[in-house]
Write an enzyme that holds these catalytic residues in place. Structure first.
Site, PDB file in Angstrom:
ATOM      1  CB  CYS A 223       0.015   3.379   3.499  1.00 36.70           C
ATOM      2  SG  CYS A 223       0.170   2.230   4.902  1.00 36.70           S
TER       3      CYS A 223
ATOM      4  CD  GLU B 226      -3.201   4.918   4.451  1.00 36.46           C
ATOM      5  OE1 GLU B 226      -3.672   4.402   3.427  1.00 36.46           O
ATOM      6  OE2 GLU B 226      -2.463   4.299   5.254  1.00 36.46           O
TER       7      GLU B 226
ATOM      8  CE  LYS C 226      -2.693   2.676   0.121  1.00 35.57           C
ATOM      9  NZ  LYS C 226      -3.257   2.214   1.411  1.00 35.57           N
TER      10      LYS C 226
END
Length: 256
Positions: free
Chosen positions: A140, A40, A106
């Site tokens: 994540c 990430e 995300k």
């Protein structure tokens, strides 16, 4: 499908140094791989300073990724900070060997670090079709939310790129296995190592788990390029034999 996971420390908010580092690592891969996975925010570390670091989809990192993907004849994926329509995104890009790009913003922003204050949340899940594989790439903190990741698309590989700190690494290990088992899919997690500017420590634990929760690659704690092979026939055979996904709940996902 042959996949290379690159686990490394990151130069804080220094895209040039990070690009140079990853290019060097990618160029050490001397066997043919189909997919290369970076962490990430691989150009900056997990930074809350998008105003000074954001790039565009025509920016230097994207052009660099396209050039590398073509040169290695391999897809490359990872997330970076992107500005679009005056919004900042923690954007995962999936760059095909042809140079074509698909992306995922995300969805679950890490409120504990204030990520939601400076970045805009994504709304759409991405399923990438590549070499006969359906891949679902996430980022994540998304790992903590099984509903969004639920395998309703019959994807084969679930992929997480992360900056996941040492203090909560036990959750990372548990949840990657859980996602693999509940979705009956291969699951790969690529995390960073080292320290960031806030002195948070990262111990990696990049890993690959099969559809029954067995390690293909056990959690790694050192810097390195880890190469593994996934077998779609075995996956499909097991799904057919066990049929657990046939009994999953149906549901509708609403945006935040």
């Amino acid at each position: 499908m042959k996949v290379a996971l690159i686990q490394s420390s990151l130069f804080w908010e220094n895209p040039t140094a990070n690009r140079n580092y990853f290019e060097e690592k990618i160029n050490t891969i001397d066997e043919k791989v189909d997919l290369i996975v970076l962490p990430e925010m691989f150009t900056t570390g997990f930074s809350m300073n998008p105003k000074s670091l954001a790039e565009t989809m025509q920016g230097e990192t994207i052009l660099w990724l396209q050039s590398l993907a073509k040169a290695k004849n391999s897809a490359i994926t990872g997330s970076l900070i992107v500005k679009e329509n005056n919004n900042f995104y923690n954007r995962l890009v999936f760059v095909f060997p042809s140079g074509e790009i698909q992306f995922y913003n995300k969805r679950h922003l890490f409120t504990l670090a204030g990520e939601d204050k400076v970045y805009t949340s994504g709304v759409k899940k991405l399923i990438v079709d590549y070499l006969g594989w359906k891949i679902c790439p996430l980022v994540c903190y998304d790992l903590r939310f099984p509903v969004f990741a639920r395998n309703v698309e019959e994807y084969d590989l679930l992929l997480y790129v992360a900056n996941w700190p040492k203090t909560r690494i036990n959750a990372w290990d548990i949840l990657l296995k859980a996602r693999a088992v509940e979705n009956m899919c291969y699951t790969i997690g690529v995390n960073r190592i080292g320290f960031d500017a806030s002195k948070f420590e990262y111990v990696g634990h990049s890993q690959a788990v099969d559809f029954l929760g067995n390690y293909i690659l056990e959690p790694q704690e050192t810097e390195g390029v880890f190469i593994l092979e996934l077998n779609k026939e075995k996956l499909l055979e097991t799904r057919k034999k066990l049929g657990f996904l046939n009994d999953r709940d149906t549901f509708e996902l609403k945006s935040h």
